[in-house]
Design an enzyme around this catalytic site. Structure first.
Site, mmCIF file in Angstrom:
data_model
loop_
_atom_site.group_PDB
_atom_site.id
_atom_site.type_symbol
_atom_site.label_atom_id
_atom_site.label_comp_id
_atom_site.label_asym_id
_atom_site.label_seq_id
_atom_site.Cartn_x
_atom_site.Cartn_y
_atom_site.Cartn_z
ATOM 1 N N TYR A 174 0.847 -1.130 -0.075
ATOM 2 C CA TYR A 174 0.199 0.004 -0.047
ATOM 3 C C TYR A 174 0.927 1.297 0.147
ATOM 4 O O TYR A 174 2.216 1.300 0.513
ATOM 5 C CB TYR A 174 -1.128 -0.089 1.377
ATOM 6 C CG TYR A 174 -0.184 -0.279 2.484
ATOM 7 C CD1 TYR A 174 0.127 1.253 3.296
ATOM 8 C CD2 TYR A 174 0.062 -1.193 3.150
ATOM 9 C CE1 TYR A 174 0.631 1.045 4.472
ATOM 10 C CE2 TYR A 174 0.484 -1.335 4.678
ATOM 11 C CZ TYR A 174 0.916 -0.049 5.060
ATOM 12 O OH TYR A 174 1.307 0.039 6.400
ATOM 13 N N ARG A 229 4.867 0.486 0.682
ATOM 14 C CA ARG A 229 5.011 -0.274 1.615
ATOM 15 C C ARG A 229 5.144 -1.763 1.147
ATOM 16 O O ARG A 229 4.020 -2.147 0.505
ATOM 17 C CB ARG A 229 4.178 -0.071 2.945
ATOM 18 C CG ARG A 229 4.599 1.310 3.535
ATOM 19 C CD ARG A 229 5.023 0.969 5.036
ATOM 20 N NE ARG A 229 6.124 0.203 5.274
ATOM 21 C CZ ARG A 229 6.262 -0.749 6.319
ATOM 22 N NH1 ARG A 229 5.533 -0.712 7.295
ATOM 23 N NH2 ARG A 229 7.351 -1.416 6.597
ATOM 24 N N HIS A 269 3.595 -6.725 4.483
ATOM 25 C CA HIS A 269 4.149 -6.832 5.999
ATOM 26 C C HIS A 269 2.862 -7.251 7.011
ATOM 27 O O HIS A 269 1.724 -6.855 6.734
ATOM 28 C CB HIS A 269 5.056 -5.685 6.534
ATOM 29 C CG HIS A 269 4.215 -4.439 6.440
ATOM 30 N ND1 HIS A 269 3.595 -3.606 5.228
ATOM 31 C CD2 HIS A 269 3.705 -3.857 7.681
ATOM 32 C CE1 HIS A 269 3.038 -2.623 5.677
ATOM 33 N NE2 HIS A 269 3.030 -2.810 7.130
HETATM 34 FE FE LIG Z 1 1.426 -1.433 7.846
#
Ligand SMILES: [Fe+2]
Length: 221
Positions: free
Chosen positions: A141, A149, A152
């Protein structure tokens, strides 16, 4: 000492050695020396209470369909700085669904939410320090201009008498890992502790990622 006693004592030593080796091997499996690095909690720690916060994030209570995305098992052992398993640790995880959207009012991401995904889960370690979740690989995202990112999972590890750990776990082989500002803020050694390889395991219906976690036991002053 009589020969018979010597043999007996030798046998006992061998058995003792075997047991020790077995224990050492098991310990090695569950513990990589060195504390798991702290990482930012991020802005999306759950604020809306959920009825269902068990260790299966793929199936949400009351829904007939399961979550979208690639299902994986994330498991591991929680140990202390001496590689001793820690029982009764609360392991919390929270993450985005497969579209990269969090179930959080502050998430500005316009991606769609998955109504069948349980965005937040909890497990308690057993006598071997083991925990296990069934979840999906979260989507990447946007975090800022020019910064996406990588997939995760956020972890919060807590138990009375131990320093609370907040960290994030990543998936090996993701291209975005190499450009992530949070992951790349860690040393190479620290990164190895939080980037997890998914493996196919016999008798397991989904790929399995082993994420062993080491926390600091506090000493009484
Ligand atoms: Fe996050």
């Amino acid at each position: 000492m009589k020969r018979r006693d010597l043999i007996k004592s030798g046998l006992i030593s061998s058995l003792g050695l075997m047991a020790f080796s077995k224990a050492a091997a098991a310990n090695e499996l569950m513990c990589t020396p060195g504390l798991t690095p702290q990482q930012t909690k991020g802005p999306f720690y759950p604020v809306v209470d959920q009825i269902d916060t068990d260790a299966d994030l793929v199936r949400l209570e009351g829904r007939s369909q399961i979550a979208l995305g690639e299902v994986v098992i994330i498991q591991g052992h929680v140990t202390d700085q001496n590689c001793q398993p820690v029982q009764g640790v609360l392991v919390e995880i929270w993450q985005a669904c497969t579209t990269g959207k969090y179930n959080h009012p502050s998430d500005p991401n316009t991606a769609s939410i998955d109504p069948n995904f349980q965005y937040w889960g909890k497990a308690v370690t057993d006598s071997q320090g083991k925990y296990r979740f069934r979840t999906i690989i979260p989507g990447a995202y946007p975090a800022d201009v020019g910064w996406i990112r990588p997939p995760h999972i956020h972890f919060k590890i807590s138990r009375l008498g131990y320093k609370e750990l907040i960290t994030q776990m990543y998936f090996a082989g993701q291209d975005l890992n190499g450009q992530d500002l949070i992951l790349q803020d860690l040393s190479d050694e620290e990164q190895k502790k939080v980037v997890v390889q998914l493996n196919t395991v016999t008798d397991q219906p989904h790929p399995v990622g082993d994420f062993n976690i080491q926390i600091r036991k506090l000493t009484k002053s």
